[in-house]
Motif scaffolding. Structure first.
Motif, PDB file in Angstrom:
ATOM      1  N   GLU A 233       0.825  -1.210   0.000  1.00 32.35           N
ATOM      2  CA  GLU A 233       0.000   0.000   0.000  1.00 32.35           C
ATOM      3  C   GLU A 233       0.864   1.266   0.000  1.00 32.35           C
ATOM      4  O   GLU A 233       0.528   2.259  -0.645  1.00 32.35           O
ATOM      5  CB  GLU A 233      -0.963  -0.009   1.189  1.00 32.35           C
ATOM      6  N   PHE A 234       1.978   1.236   0.718  1.00 30.86           N
ATOM      7  CA  PHE A 234       2.917   2.358   0.762  1.00 30.86           C
ATOM      8  C   PHE A 234       3.451   2.664  -0.639  1.00 30.86           C
ATOM      9  O   PHE A 234       3.395   3.801  -1.122  1.00 30.86           O
ATOM     10  CB  PHE A 234       4.063   2.002   1.719  1.00 30.86           C
ATOM     11  N   VAL A 235       3.932   1.618  -1.331  1.00 32.45           N
ATOM     12  CA  VAL A 235       4.483   1.798  -2.669  1.00 32.45           C
ATOM     13  C   VAL A 235       3.386   2.236  -3.643  1.00 32.45           C
ATOM     14  O   VAL A 235       3.596   3.136  -4.455  1.00 32.45           O
ATOM     15  CB  VAL A 235       5.198   0.512  -3.140  1.00 32.45           C
ATOM     16  N   SER A 236       2.218   1.638  -3.552  1.00 29.51           N
ATOM     17  CA  SER A 236       1.103   2.022  -4.438  1.00 29.51           C
ATOM     18  C   SER A 236       0.758   3.488  -4.306  1.00 29.51           C
ATOM     19  O   SER A 236       0.580   4.191  -5.309  1.00 29.51           O
ATOM     20  CB  SER A 236      -0.152   1.211  -4.102  1.00 29.51           C
ATOM     21  N   SER A 237       0.658   3.965  -3.070  1.00 26.66           N
ATOM     22  CA  SER A 237       0.284   5.369  -2.880  1.00 26.66           C
ATOM     23  C   SER A 237       1.373   6.308  -3.388  1.00 26.66           C
ATOM     24  O   SER A 237       1.074   7.325  -4.013  1.00 26.66           O
ATOM     25  CB  SER A 237      -0.049   5.657  -1.413  1.00 26.66           C
ATOM     26  N   LEU A 238       2.637   5.957  -3.180  1.00 25.17           N
ATOM     27  CA  LEU A 238       3.724   6.806  -3.673  1.00 25.17           C
ATOM     28  C   LEU A 238       3.721   6.891  -5.198  1.00 25.17           C
ATOM     29  O   LEU A 238       3.907   7.968  -5.768  1.00 25.17           O
ATOM     30  CB  LEU A 238       5.082   6.279  -3.210  1.00 25.17           C
ATOM     31  N   LEU A 239       3.508   5.773  -5.853  1.00 27.79           N
ATOM     32  CA  LEU A 239       3.512   5.780  -7.315  1.00 27.79           C
ATOM     33  C   LEU A 239       2.300   6.521  -7.866  1.00 27.79           C
ATOM     34  O   LEU A 239       2.406   7.202  -8.891  1.00 27.79           O
ATOM     35  CB  LEU A 239       3.583   4.358  -7.854  1.00 27.79           C
ATOM     36  N   GLY A 240       1.179   6.408  -7.209  1.00 25.52           N
ATOM     37  CA  GLY A 240       0.008   7.157  -7.645  1.00 25.52           C
ATOM     38  C   GLY A 240       0.216   8.650  -7.516  1.00 25.52           C
ATOM     39  O   GLY A 240      -0.080   9.417  -8.444  1.00 25.52           O
ATOM     40  N   ILE A 241       0.755   9.075  -6.406  1.00 21.59           N
ATOM     41  CA  ILE A 241       1.023  10.495  -6.168  1.00 21.59           C
ATOM     42  C   ILE A 241       2.051  11.031  -7.163  1.00 21.59           C
ATOM     43  O   ILE A 241       1.952  12.171  -7.613  1.00 21.59           O
ATOM     44  CB  ILE A 241       1.521  10.703  -4.719  1.00 21.59           C
ATOM     45  N   ASN A 242       3.027  10.196  -7.518  1.00 23.07           N
ATOM     46  CA  ASN A 242       4.105  10.625  -8.411  1.00 23.07           C
ATOM     47  C   ASN A 242       3.839  10.324  -9.884  1.00 23.07           C
ATOM     48  O   ASN A 242       4.762  10.323 -10.694  1.00 23.07           O
ATOM     49  CB  ASN A 242       5.427   9.983  -7.974  1.00 23.07           C
ATOM     50  N   ARG A 243       2.599  10.063 -10.229  1.00 21.50           N
ATOM     51  CA  ARG A 243       2.167   9.861 -11.625  1.00 21.50           C
ATOM     52  C   ARG A 243       2.853   8.696 -12.324  1.00 21.50           C
ATOM     53  O   ARG A 243       3.195   8.780 -13.507  1.00 21.50           O
ATOM     54  CB  ARG A 243       2.343  11.140 -12.422  1.00 21.50           C
ATOM     55  N   HIS A 244       3.050   7.628 -11.593  1.00 23.91           N
ATOM     56  CA  HIS A 244       3.596   6.403 -12.171  1.00 23.91           C
ATOM     57  C   HIS A 244       2.526   5.310 -12.138  1.00 23.91           C
ATOM     58  O   HIS A 244       2.813   4.155 -11.795  1.00 23.91           O
ATOM     59  CB  HIS A 244       4.825   5.932 -11.389  1.00 23.91           C
TER      60      HIS A 244
END
Length: 160
Positions: free
Chosen positions: A37-48
Motif C-alpha cells: 500500500e505504501f508503494v502504491s500510494s507513492l507511485l500514484g502520487i508521483n504519476r507512475h
C-alpha cells in the motif's frame, strides 16, 4: 521438474535520483500488505500509475521473503522515484539469508516445499523489473542485506 535461471545483477541499486521515501515495518504477517500500500500510494502520487501493479507484486514478494525467511525485527523499505523510474529497496538484518540467485528448480506441478504454490517470487521480480539485485552490507562482518528492483516507464526507457 523445470529449471529456470534467476540471476540477480551483482551490482548495487542505482544511486538515488529523485525523491526518496522510507518506511520501517515490524516483521509481522502484515508487513507485505503495508509495504504494498505504501508503494502504491507513492507511485500514484508521483504519476507512475502504469508501474503500480508491477511494483505491488514485486514489493510484496520481496517483503514476504524477508518476513518468512528472516528473524529481523524490522523490514525497511526505501523507495526512490523520479520522472522515469522507481527503485524499491527492501533491507533486513539477515545477510546470511540471501535470495536465490542461481538456477532455481521449479516443480512442474506448481507445488512448492510448503505444499502450496510458491517459490517463484524472485522469478516474478526478474520478469517484471527493468533491473534487480541483492547486496550484502557490512564488510567482513555483514550486518544487513538489501534486495532491490527498478521499474521504468516503457515510453521513457529509450530516453536517457
Amino acid at each position: 521438474m523445470t529449471t529456470v535461471n534467476a540471476t540477480a545483477h551483482p551490482v548495487p541499486p542505482p544511486p538515488p535520483r529523485g525523491d526518496t521515501y522510507r518506511l520501517a515495518l515490524p516483521n509481522t504477517a502484515a508487513a507485505p500488505k503495508v509495504a504494498r500500500e505504501f508503494v502504491s500510494s507513492l507511485l500514484g502520487i508521483n504519476r507512475h500509475t502504469s508501474l503500480v501493479e508491477d511494483a505491488r507484486l514485486c514489493v510484496t514478494e520481496i517483503v514476504t521473503n524477508a518476513h518468512r525467511h528472516t528473524a529481523t525485527p524490522f523490514i525497511r523499505v526505501h523507495v526512490t522515484v523520479d520522472r522515469k523510474r522507481v527503485t524499491v529497496c527492501v533491507a533486513d538484518d539477515a545477510p546470511w539469508a540471501l535470495p536465490v540467485t542461481a538456477s532455481v528448480p521449479v516443480p512442474a506441478s506448481g507445488a512448492d516445499s510448503y505444499g502450496g504454490v510458491g517459490g517463484r517470487g524472485l522469478l516474478l521480480v526478474e520478469s517484471l523489473a527493468w533491473a534487480w539485485g541483492a547486496v550484502v552490507h557490512g564488510g567482513c562482518v555483514p550486518r544487513h542485506k538489501v534486495v532491490w528492483f527498478t521499474l521504468a516507464k516503457p515510453t521513457l526507457l529509450g530516453a536517457a
